[in-house]
Scaffold this motif. Structure first.
Motif, short mmCIF file in Angstrom:
data_model
loop_
_atom_site.label_atom_id
_atom_site.label_comp_id
_atom_site.label_asym_id
_atom_site.label_seq_id
_atom_site.Cartn_x
_atom_site.Cartn_y
_atom_site.Cartn_z
N LYS A 51 0.71 -1.33 0.05
CA LYS A 51 -0.15 0.15 0.17
C LYS A 51 0.76 1.19 -0.07
N CYS A 52 0.71 2.25 -0.80
CA CYS A 52 1.29 3.44 -0.81
C CYS A 52 0.83 3.97 0.37
N THR A 53 1.94 4.83 0.75
CA THR A 53 2.03 5.59 2.05
C THR A 53 1.16 6.89 1.88
N HIS A 54 0.66 7.09 0.62
CA HIS A 54 0.17 8.54 0.25
C HIS A 54 -1.53 8.30 0.62
N LEU A 55 -2.10 7.63 -0.06
CA LEU A 55 -3.58 7.28 0.14
C LEU A 55 -3.94 5.86 0.13
N GLY A 56 -2.88 4.96 0.04
CA GLY A 56 -3.28 3.59 0.18
C GLY A 56 -3.53 2.63 -0.98
N CYS A 57 -3.42 3.27 -2.20
CA CYS A 57 -3.53 2.60 -3.54
C CYS A 57 -2.28 1.36 -3.45
N VAL A 58 -2.72 0.33 -4.17
CA VAL A 58 -1.57 -0.80 -4.20
C VAL A 58 -0.44 -0.46 -5.37
N ALA A 104 7.06 12.34 -5.06
CA ALA A 104 5.95 12.56 -4.34
C ALA A 104 4.61 12.27 -4.94
N PRO A 105 3.68 12.36 -4.45
CA PRO A 105 3.18 13.27 -3.09
C PRO A 105 3.24 12.20 -1.96
N ALA A 106 3.71 10.89 -2.26
CA ALA A 106 3.78 10.14 -0.82
C ALA A 106 5.34 10.68 -0.23
N ALA A 110 5.82 1.69 -8.16
CA ALA A 110 5.37 2.97 -8.67
C ALA A 110 3.69 2.89 -8.20
N CYS A 111 3.21 3.91 -7.88
CA CYS A 111 1.86 4.04 -7.63
C CYS A 111 1.08 4.54 -8.70
N PRO A 112 0.27 3.62 -9.11
CA PRO A 112 -0.79 4.07 -10.39
C PRO A 112 -1.56 5.27 -9.91
N CYS A 113 -1.96 5.77 -8.64
CA CYS A 113 -2.96 6.69 -8.48
C CYS A 113 -2.61 8.02 -8.62
N HIS A 114 -1.28 8.55 -7.79
CA HIS A 114 -0.79 9.82 -8.20
C HIS A 114 0.77 9.97 -8.38
N ALA A 115 1.09 8.81 -8.92
CA ALA A 115 2.39 9.00 -9.23
C ALA A 115 3.75 8.74 -8.50
N SER A 116 3.49 8.40 -7.33
CA SER A 116 4.46 8.50 -6.18
C SER A 116 5.34 7.26 -6.79
N LYS A 117 6.67 7.55 -6.40
CA LYS A 117 7.70 6.28 -6.56
C LYS A 117 8.44 6.14 -5.49
#
Ligand code: FES
Length: 139
Positions: free
Chosen positions: A67-74, A100-102, A83-90
Motif C-alpha cells: 500500500k502506497c503511503t500517500h492514500l493507500g493505493c496498491v 511525491a506526493p507520498a 510505482a503508484c498508479p494513483c498519483h505517481a509516487s515512486k
C-alpha cells in the motif's frame, strides 16, 4: 470414510507446514518457504498477503507493504522499485520515496527466519521514516 479422513489429515498437515498462515502469540505468521528458495536481488510479490518480499544483494530480507503511503493505493513493481498508479509516487527497492506526493517509505512487516523458513508477521505493518540496514533480516 477412512480414506477421506486420511486425505483431510494430509491436507491439513501440508497446509500447516507450507505457505500458510499460523497464529502464534497473537501474531499472524505467513510462511513464505525456505530462505534458500529466494534469489538475492529479487522482489517477490505476495499481493493477497499485502506485501512484497525483497531479498537484497547481501541476502537480507525486507517485507514491504503493497500500500502506497500517500492514500493507500496498491503499488506496482517496476525496474527501479515500486510505482503508484494513483498519483505517481515512486519508491526505490528499499521502499524509500523517490517521487511525491507520498512523504514516507512503504511500511514494513516484521520478517522472522526460523529453521531456515521465512516467516512474515502480517498482523500489522509498521511505519518508518527511512530505510535502515538494521531493518533487514538474515538467514
Ligand atoms: S495513493 Fe499513491 S500516490 Fe496517491
Amino acid at each position: 470414510m477412512a480414506g477421506i479422513a486420511a486425505l483431510e489429515a494430509i491436507y491439513l498437515i501440508k497446509g500447516g507446514i507450507n505457505k500458510s498462515s499460523v497464529s502464534s502469540n497473537e501474531k499472524e505468521l505467513f510462511n513464505a518457504g525456505s530462505a534458500e528458495n529466494f534469489s538475492n536481488g529479487k522482489t517477490y510479490p505476495y499481493l493477497s498477503n499485502q506485501f512484497f518480499l525483497r531479498r537484497f544483494e547481501d541476502g537480507g530480507f525486507l517485507a514491504m507493504s503493497i500500500k502506497c503511503t500517500h492514500l493507500g493505493c496498491v503499488v506496482n513493481q517496476d525496474s527501479k522499485g515500486f510505482a503508484c498508479p494513483c498519483h505517481a509516487s515512486k519508491f526505490n527497492k528499499y521502499g524509500e520515496v523517490m517521487a511525491a506526493p507520498a512523504t514516507r517509505p512503504l511500511d514494513l512487516f516484521p520478517v522472522i527466519i526460523e529453521n531456515g523458513e521465512v516467516l512474515i508477521d502480517t498482523t500489522k505493518p509498521f511505519k518508518r521514516t527511512s530505510y535502515l540496514k538494521s531493518q533487514l533480516t538474515y538467514a
